[in-house]
Design a protein around this motif. Structure first.
Motif, PDB file in Angstrom:
ATOM      1  N   LYS A 229      30.811  36.019  54.150  1.00 13.42           N
ATOM      2  CA  LYS A 229      32.085  36.719  53.979  1.00 13.42           C
ATOM      3  C   LYS A 229      33.047  35.885  53.124  1.00 13.42           C
ATOM      4  N   LYS A 230      33.091  34.563  53.386  1.00  8.68           N
ATOM      5  CA  LYS A 230      33.960  33.674  52.610  1.00  8.68           C
ATOM      6  C   LYS A 230      33.551  33.655  51.137  1.00  8.68           C
ATOM      7  N   GLU A 231      32.246  33.562  50.884  1.00 11.48           N
ATOM      8  CA  GLU A 231      31.743  33.534  49.511  1.00 11.48           C
ATOM      9  C   GLU A 231      32.055  34.847  48.783  1.00 11.48           C
ATOM     10  N   THR A 232      31.838  35.948  49.495  1.00 11.98           N
ATOM     11  CA  THR A 232      32.091  37.261  48.891  1.00 11.98           C
ATOM     12  C   THR A 232      33.572  37.464  48.628  1.00 11.98           C
ATOM     13  N   THR A 233      34.412  37.030  49.567  1.00 16.50           N
ATOM     14  CA  THR A 233      35.865  37.136  49.391  1.00 16.50           C
ATOM     15  C   THR A 233      36.317  36.339  48.180  1.00 16.50           C
ATOM     16  N   LYS A 234      35.723  35.167  47.983  1.00 18.85           N
ATOM     17  CA  LYS A 234      36.052  34.331  46.820  1.00 18.85           C
ATOM     18  C   LYS A 234      35.695  35.060  45.526  1.00 18.85           C
ATOM     19  N   LYS A 235      34.532  35.712  45.495  1.00 22.52           N
ATOM     20  CA  LYS A 235      34.117  36.467  44.311  1.00 22.52           C
ATOM     21  C   LYS A 235      35.081  37.616  44.028  1.00 22.52           C
ATOM     22  N   ILE A 236      35.513  38.277  45.095  1.00 21.16           N
ATOM     23  CA  ILE A 236      36.460  39.394  44.932  1.00 21.16           C
ATOM     24  C   ILE A 236      37.772  38.889  44.354  1.00 21.16           C
ATOM     25  N   ASN A 237      38.275  37.781  44.899  1.00 17.25           N
ATOM     26  CA  ASN A 237      39.540  37.219  44.404  1.00 17.25           C
ATOM     27  C   ASN A 237      39.435  36.815  42.942  1.00 17.25           C
ATOM     28  N   GLU A 238      38.297  36.217  42.580  1.00 23.53           N
ATOM     29  CA  GLU A 238      38.087  35.829  41.180  1.00 23.53           C
ATOM     30  C   GLU A 238      38.016  37.053  40.276  1.00 23.53           C
ATOM     31  N   GLY A 239      37.414  38.133  40.795  1.00 27.59           N
ATOM     32  CA  GLY A 239      37.303  39.363  40.016  1.00 27.59           C
ATOM     33  C   GLY A 239      38.654  40.011  39.749  1.00 27.59           C
ATOM     34  N   TYR A 240      39.579  39.890  40.737  1.00 28.02           N
ATOM     35  CA  TYR A 240      40.901  40.493  40.576  1.00 28.02           C
ATOM     36  C   TYR A 240      41.887  39.571  39.858  1.00 28.02           C
ATOM     37  N   GLU A 241      41.512  38.313  39.697  1.00 26.99           N
ATOM     38  CA  GLU A 241      42.426  37.334  39.088  1.00 26.99           C
ATOM     39  C   GLU A 241      42.796  37.725  37.660  1.00 26.99           C
ATOM     40  N   LYS A 242      41.810  38.201  36.904  1.00 24.86           N
ATOM     41  CA  LYS A 242      42.062  38.605  35.518  1.00 24.86           C
ATOM     42  C   LYS A 242      43.090  39.731  35.454  1.00 24.86           C
ATOM     43  N   ALA A 243      42.934  40.725  36.353  1.00 24.75           N
ATOM     44  CA  ALA A 243      43.881  41.851  36.379  1.00 24.75           C
ATOM     45  C   ALA A 243      45.280  41.373  36.757  1.00 24.75           C
ATOM     46  N   GLU A 244      45.364  40.458  37.718  1.00 24.60           N
ATOM     47  CA  GLU A 244      46.669  39.948  38.142  1.00 24.60           C
ATOM     48  C   GLU A 244      47.343  39.156  37.032  1.00 24.60           C
ATOM     49  N   ASN A 245      46.562  38.370  36.285  1.00 23.66           N
ATOM     50  CA  ASN A 245      47.115  37.615  35.150  1.00 23.66           C
ATOM     51  C   ASN A 245      47.626  38.563  34.064  1.00 23.66           C
TER      52      ASN A 245
END
Length: 254
Positions: A229-245
């Motif tokens: 769950k932690k690993e998957t959550t990290k991937k999700i956050n990284e995936g949304y980081e570009k949109a947030e930037n």
């Protein structure tokens, strides 16, 4: 063209499921626009009073009382629409759209559930149908209301300066294009992360399903699932980081 088509889809959905909510939204837009224009007229009259040689206090008090009454009316309209109307129709929307989605999923072929790409779309549709469409409609109404207010302000100003109304229209158009671009990036990001988000939901569900209780608490499966769950959550956050930037850059540009 695609933006217009999507917005038309929003209005079509709301008009079918909650037609009265569409009526309330239109009335809300008209009232906010009219009150904005009335406030501008009153403000000009108040300023003119101070520039006149014979200052009349009674007129100033009357204008201030009218201005206060108008703003109280705007406050009542805002609270009625944003607290009562939105809340009421959100529950109505949720109830009706859930039934609609349920009936649609019943007629899907089993092959659709075996195909990851199709099932990702089905899962995203079920997850977003209640909140995202309703929220998108509310955002659209807020945008239209802002455009009407800007137009009313510009219409009042244009009587003395045409350049200012051009600047207001240009700024509104640029903001619309920028946030449309951001919405497209955010939508693409949510599509890319759908599989990971489903994985998170499966992991969370495993912990409260009764038949998995013994395996979770008597073995190391629970720890493995939490790490996953932690690993998957990290991937999700990284995936949304570009949109947030991108959103940050758009806000700065605007």
């Amino acid at each position: 063209m695609r933006i217009i088509k999507n917005n038309y889809f929003l209005f079509k959905c709301v008009s079918k499921v909650c037609p009265l909510y569409l009526v309330y939204s239109c009335v809300y837009i008209i009232i906010t626009g009219a009150i904005t224009y009335a406030n501008l007229i009153l403000l000009e009259r108040i300023i003119d009073l101070f520039s006149e040689e014979s200052f009349i206090l009674n007129e100033l008090i009357i204008y201030l009382l009218i201005n206060a009454s108008i703003n109280i009316l705007l406050l009542v309209v805002n609270n009625f629409y944003n607290i009562y109307v939105k809340t009421k129709y959100k529950f109505i929307w949720s109830s009706k759209i859930s039934e609609y989605i349920y009936n649609k999923t019943k007629i899907l072929d089993l092959d659709c559930y075996d195909n990851p790409k199709i099932y990702d779309k089905v899962s995203r549709g079920i997850k977003n149908s209640e909140d995202k469409i309703f929220q998108s409609y509310d955002d659209l109404i807020s945008f239209i209301s802002s455009v009407i207010i800007a137009f009313m302000t510009g219409f009042y100003i244009v009587q003395s300066n045409f350049i200012l109304i051009f600047i207001i229209i240009l700024q509104t158009f640029i903001s619309f294009k920028l946030y449309s671009y951001f919405d497209k990036i955010w939508y693409d990001a949510t599509c890319e992360q759908e599989n990971n988000e489903r994985k998170i939901e499966y992991i969370k569900k495993t912990f409260y399903v009764n038949k998995y209780k013994n395996e979770i608490f008597s073995t190391k499966v629970g720890n493995l699932l939490l790490n996953l769950k932690k690993e998957t959550t990290k991937k999700i956050n990284e995936g949304y980081e570009k949109a947030e930037n991108t959103y940050l850059k758009i806000s700065v540009i605007e």
